[in-house]
Design an enzyme around this catalytic site. Structure first.
Site, PDB file in Angstrom:
ATOM      1  N   THR A   8       0.853  -1.198   0.000  1.00 32.16           N
ATOM      2  CA  THR A   8       0.000   0.000   0.000  1.00 32.16           C
ATOM      3  C   THR A   8       0.887   1.246   0.000  1.00 32.16           C
ATOM      4  O   THR A   8       1.992   1.239   0.538  1.00 32.16           O
ATOM      5  CB  THR A   8      -0.955   0.024   1.216  1.00 32.16           C
ATOM      6  OG1 THR A   8      -0.189   0.229   2.412  1.00 32.16           O
ATOM      7  CG2 THR A   8      -1.764  -1.258   1.322  1.00 32.16           C
ATOM      8  N   GLY A   9       0.378   2.296  -0.640  1.00 28.46           N
ATOM      9  CA  GLY A   9       1.152   3.539  -0.716  1.00 28.46           C
ATOM     10  C   GLY A   9       2.399   3.362  -1.551  1.00 28.46           C
ATOM     11  O   GLY A   9       3.498   3.751  -1.144  1.00 28.46           O
ATOM     12  N   ALA A  10       2.223   2.791  -2.767  1.00 26.56           N
ATOM     13  CA  ALA A  10       3.394   2.419  -3.579  1.00 26.56           C
ATOM     14  C   ALA A  10       3.800   3.501  -4.582  1.00 26.56           C
ATOM     15  O   ALA A  10       4.713   3.294  -5.365  1.00 26.56           O
ATOM     16  CB  ALA A  10       3.106   1.109  -4.313  1.00 26.56           C
ATOM     17  N   SER A  11       3.144   4.647  -4.550  1.00 23.31           N
ATOM     18  CA  SER A  11       3.423   5.650  -5.599  1.00 23.31           C
ATOM     19  C   SER A  11       4.722   6.408  -5.362  1.00 23.31           C
ATOM     20  O   SER A  11       5.290   6.972  -6.288  1.00 23.31           O
ATOM     21  CB  SER A  11       2.260   6.639  -5.721  1.00 23.31           C
ATOM     22  OG  SER A  11       2.152   7.402  -4.540  1.00 23.31           O
ATOM     23  N   ILE A  14       8.785   5.285   0.669  1.00 18.22           N
ATOM     24  CA  ILE A  14       9.147   3.932   1.135  1.00 18.22           C
ATOM     25  C   ILE A  14       8.387   2.850   0.362  1.00 18.22           C
ATOM     26  O   ILE A  14       8.965   1.845  -0.056  1.00 18.22           O
ATOM     27  CB  ILE A  14       8.875   3.822   2.656  1.00 18.22           C
ATOM     28  CG1 ILE A  14       9.827   4.763   3.425  1.00 18.22           C
ATOM     29  CG2 ILE A  14       9.038   2.384   3.135  1.00 18.22           C
ATOM     30  CD1 ILE A  14       9.512   4.929   4.909  1.00 18.22           C
ATOM     31  N   GLY A  15       7.090   3.074   0.155  1.00 18.80           N
ATOM     32  CA  GLY A  15       6.277   2.066  -0.544  1.00 18.80           C
ATOM     33  C   GLY A  15       6.761   1.828  -1.959  1.00 18.80           C
ATOM     34  O   GLY A  15       6.792   0.680  -2.449  1.00 18.80           O
ATOM     35  N   SER A 128       6.714   3.326  13.086  1.00 22.56           N
ATOM     36  CA  SER A 128       7.580   4.506  13.149  1.00 22.56           C
ATOM     37  C   SER A 128       8.292   4.536  14.499  1.00 22.56           C
ATOM     38  O   SER A 128       7.790   4.005  15.500  1.00 22.56           O
ATOM     39  CB  SER A 128       6.724   5.767  13.022  1.00 22.56           C
ATOM     40  OG  SER A 128       7.425   6.901  13.494  1.00 22.56           O
ATOM     41  N   TYR A 141      -0.349  10.722  15.766  1.00 17.30           N
ATOM     42  CA  TYR A 141       0.461   9.915  14.837  1.00 17.30           C
ATOM     43  C   TYR A 141       1.168   8.809  15.620  1.00 17.30           C
ATOM     44  O   TYR A 141       1.175   7.643  15.212  1.00 17.30           O
ATOM     45  CB  TYR A 141       1.471  10.815  14.122  1.00 17.30           C
ATOM     46  CG  TYR A 141       2.400  10.081  13.173  1.00 17.30           C
ATOM     47  CD1 TYR A 141       1.990   9.724  11.887  1.00 17.30           C
ATOM     48  CD2 TYR A 141       3.703   9.741  13.562  1.00 17.30           C
ATOM     49  CE1 TYR A 141       2.854   9.054  11.018  1.00 17.30           C
ATOM     50  CE2 TYR A 141       4.562   9.079  12.694  1.00 17.30           C
ATOM     51  CZ  TYR A 141       4.141   8.736  11.429  1.00 17.30           C
ATOM     52  OH  TYR A 141       4.998   8.073  10.570  1.00 17.30           O
TER      53      TYR A 141
HETATM   54  P1  NAD Z   1       5.103   9.488   1.493  1.00 21.15           P
HETATM   55  O1  NAD Z   1       4.223  10.629   1.840  1.00 21.15           O
HETATM   56  O2  NAD Z   1       6.306   9.731   0.638  1.00 21.15           O
HETATM   57  O3  NAD Z   1       4.244   8.336   0.769  1.00 21.15           O
HETATM   58  C1  NAD Z   1       3.013   7.919   1.316  1.00 21.15           C
HETATM   59  C2  NAD Z   1       2.331   6.941   0.383  1.00 21.15           C
HETATM   60  O4  NAD Z   1       1.036   6.665   0.944  1.00 21.15           O
HETATM   61  C3  NAD Z   1       2.098   7.516  -1.006  1.00 21.15           C
HETATM   62  O5  NAD Z   1       2.233   6.479  -1.969  1.00 21.15           O
HETATM   63  C4  NAD Z   1       0.637   7.961  -0.972  1.00 21.15           C
HETATM   64  O6  NAD Z   1      -0.017   7.932  -2.241  1.00 21.15           O
HETATM   65  C5  NAD Z   1       0.044   6.897  -0.049  1.00 21.15           C
HETATM   66  N1  NAD Z   1      -1.200   7.390   0.554  1.00 21.15           N
HETATM   67  C6  NAD Z   1      -1.374   8.507   1.300  1.00 21.15           C
HETATM   68  N2  NAD Z   1      -2.668   8.642   1.626  1.00 21.15           N
HETATM   69  C7  NAD Z   1      -3.312   7.576   1.069  1.00 21.15           C
HETATM   70  C8  NAD Z   1      -4.667   7.163   1.059  1.00 21.15           C
HETATM   71  N3  NAD Z   1      -5.627   7.870   1.652  1.00 21.15           N
HETATM   72  N4  NAD Z   1      -4.990   6.029   0.395  1.00 21.15           N
HETATM   73  C9  NAD Z   1      -4.026   5.305  -0.249  1.00 21.15           C
HETATM   74  N5  NAD Z   1      -2.731   5.641  -0.261  1.00 21.15           N
HETATM   75  C10 NAD Z   1      -2.387   6.773   0.388  1.00 21.15           C
HETATM   76  O7  NAD Z   1       5.506   8.828   2.876  1.00 21.15           O
HETATM   77  P2  NAD Z   1       6.727   7.850   3.283  1.00 21.15           P
HETATM   78  O8  NAD Z   1       7.722   8.666   3.996  1.00 21.15           O
HETATM   79  O9  NAD Z   1       7.133   6.987   2.138  1.00 21.15           O
HETATM   80  O10 NAD Z   1       5.967   6.987   4.399  1.00 21.15           O
HETATM   81  C11 NAD Z   1       5.533   5.655   4.187  1.00 21.15           C
HETATM   82  C12 NAD Z   1       5.170   5.047   5.540  1.00 21.15           C
HETATM   83  O11 NAD Z   1       6.316   5.079   6.385  1.00 21.15           O
HETATM   84  C13 NAD Z   1       4.073   5.819   6.282  1.00 21.15           C
HETATM   85  O12 NAD Z   1       3.223   4.918   6.926  1.00 21.15           O
HETATM   86  C14 NAD Z   1       4.860   6.635   7.303  1.00 21.15           C
HETATM   87  O13 NAD Z   1       4.080   6.928   8.429  1.00 21.15           O
HETATM   88  C15 NAD Z   1       5.986   5.681   7.609  1.00 21.15           C
HETATM   89  N6  NAD Z   1       7.181   6.344   8.155  1.00 21.15           N
HETATM   90  C16 NAD Z   1       7.853   7.290   7.439  1.00 21.15           C
HETATM   91  C17 NAD Z   1       8.972   7.893   7.999  1.00 21.15           C
HETATM   92  C18 NAD Z   1       9.760   8.941   7.275  1.00 21.15           C
HETATM   93  O14 NAD Z   1      10.634   9.563   7.927  1.00 21.15           O
HETATM   94  N7  NAD Z   1       9.522   9.199   6.005  1.00 21.15           N
HETATM   95  C19 NAD Z   1       9.403   7.524   9.282  1.00 21.15           C
HETATM   96  C20 NAD Z   1       8.688   6.550   9.982  1.00 21.15           C
HETATM   97  C21 NAD Z   1       7.588   5.959   9.408  1.00 21.15           C
END
Ligand code: NAD
Length: 232
Positions: A8-11, A14-15, A128, A141
């Site tokens: 999920t969230g692969a666009s 991290i995804g 996280s 969060y």
């Molecule tokens: P990002 O904002 O770069 O990507 C988030 C992804 O989630 C995107 O693909 C977006 O399209 C998708 N998304 C957001 N809302 C959505 C919805 N309503 N329905 C479907 N998809 C949705 O974030 P990231 O930094 O890659 O974070 C990914 C995960 O890692 C998250 O759960 C975040 O909480 C967790 N995380 C991130 C960090 C960091 O420092 N970046 C640290 C700890 C945990």
């Protein structure tokens, strides 16, 4: 049989890195995102707003129709939420809890029967560091991410004998679109607070997810694994 994965969230972020790495490891990967395209030619894309919990049964049907079965389920989609505890707007809170906590739990509930049937499955939640330690001005969060760790620990005990592993990964600060708004000064402070002297990359996290998805981690379940460069 080719291994399958749902991310999920692969666009982006991290995804995207997880989906890319699993594709390179010859998984058949489906990626869910709010918006298309996802910029990975071999990815099977599905557009859905996972914070809309009523959509989830249809999402689960579409996933199973496309993949047939799921070997690896990566709950990654999430949003952050900054501000004083008493000042976060109600609408924002609803979306936060729905996307970060309720959706992974509910989607697991919907997809678990197919794993139980095959006596095989691997569920990985992206939590996280704030879910481990709690964070000021990110209280809700932190709750959603701590909730995921509790979910993983409970479910792992329930489904271990059914051949299903469940783990969480807790990143520190990773350079993605989510952390850019923190600004250069905060990011510098966070870097200085890291033993390795750098922030994480999406691929750092993807490599851990790939390990947890693989048979090399066969004896690991019910764990939360920190990946934060050694936060001091
Ligand atoms: P990002 O904002 O770069 O990507 C988030 C992804 O989630 C995107 O693909 C977006 O399209 C998708 N998304 C957001 N809302 C959505 C919805 N309503 N329905 C479907 N998809 C949705 O974030 P990231 O930094 O890659 O974070 C990914 C995960 O890692 C998250 O759960 C975040 O909480 C967790 N995380 C991130 C960090 C960091 O420092 N970046 C640290 C700890 C945990």
């Amino acid at each position: 049989m080719q291994k399958t994965a749902l991310v999920t969230g692969a666009s982006r972020g991290i995804g995207h890195a997880v989906a890319k790495l699993l594709l390179s490891e010859h998984y058949r990967v489906m990626g869910i995102s709010r918006t298309l395209p996802m910029n990975l030619p071999d990815l099977i894309p599905l557009s859905a707003d996972l914070s809309d919990l009523e959509q989830l049964p249809q999402v689960a049907d579409e996933v199973l129709n496309a993949l047939g079965h799921i070997d690896v389920l990566v709950h990654n989609a999430g949003i952050s939420c900054h501000g004083l505890f008493q000042e976060i707007p109600e609408k924002k809170l609803q979306k936060l809890y729905a996307l970060n906590l309720a959706a992974p739990i509910q989607l697991t509930r919907l997809l678990l029967p197919s794993m139980l049937q095959r006596h095989k499955g691997n569920i990985i939640c992206i939590s996280s560091i704030w879910g481990e330690t709690g964070a000021s001005c990110e209280v809700d969060y932190s709750v959603t991410k701590g909730g995921l760790i509790a979910f993983v620990k409970g479910l792992a005990k329930e489904v271990g004998l059914s051949g299903i592993r469940v783990n969480a990964v807790s990143p520190g600060t990773i350079c993605t679109d989510m952390t850019i708004p923190l600004g250069a000064e905060t990011l510098k402070t966070l870097t200085d607070e890291t033993a390795l002297g750098r922030l994480g990359t999406a691929m750092d996290v993807a490599q851990l997810v790939s390990f947890l998805a693989s048979d090399q981690s066969d004896y690991i379940t019910g764990q939360n694994i920190s990946i934060n460069g050694g936060v001091i």
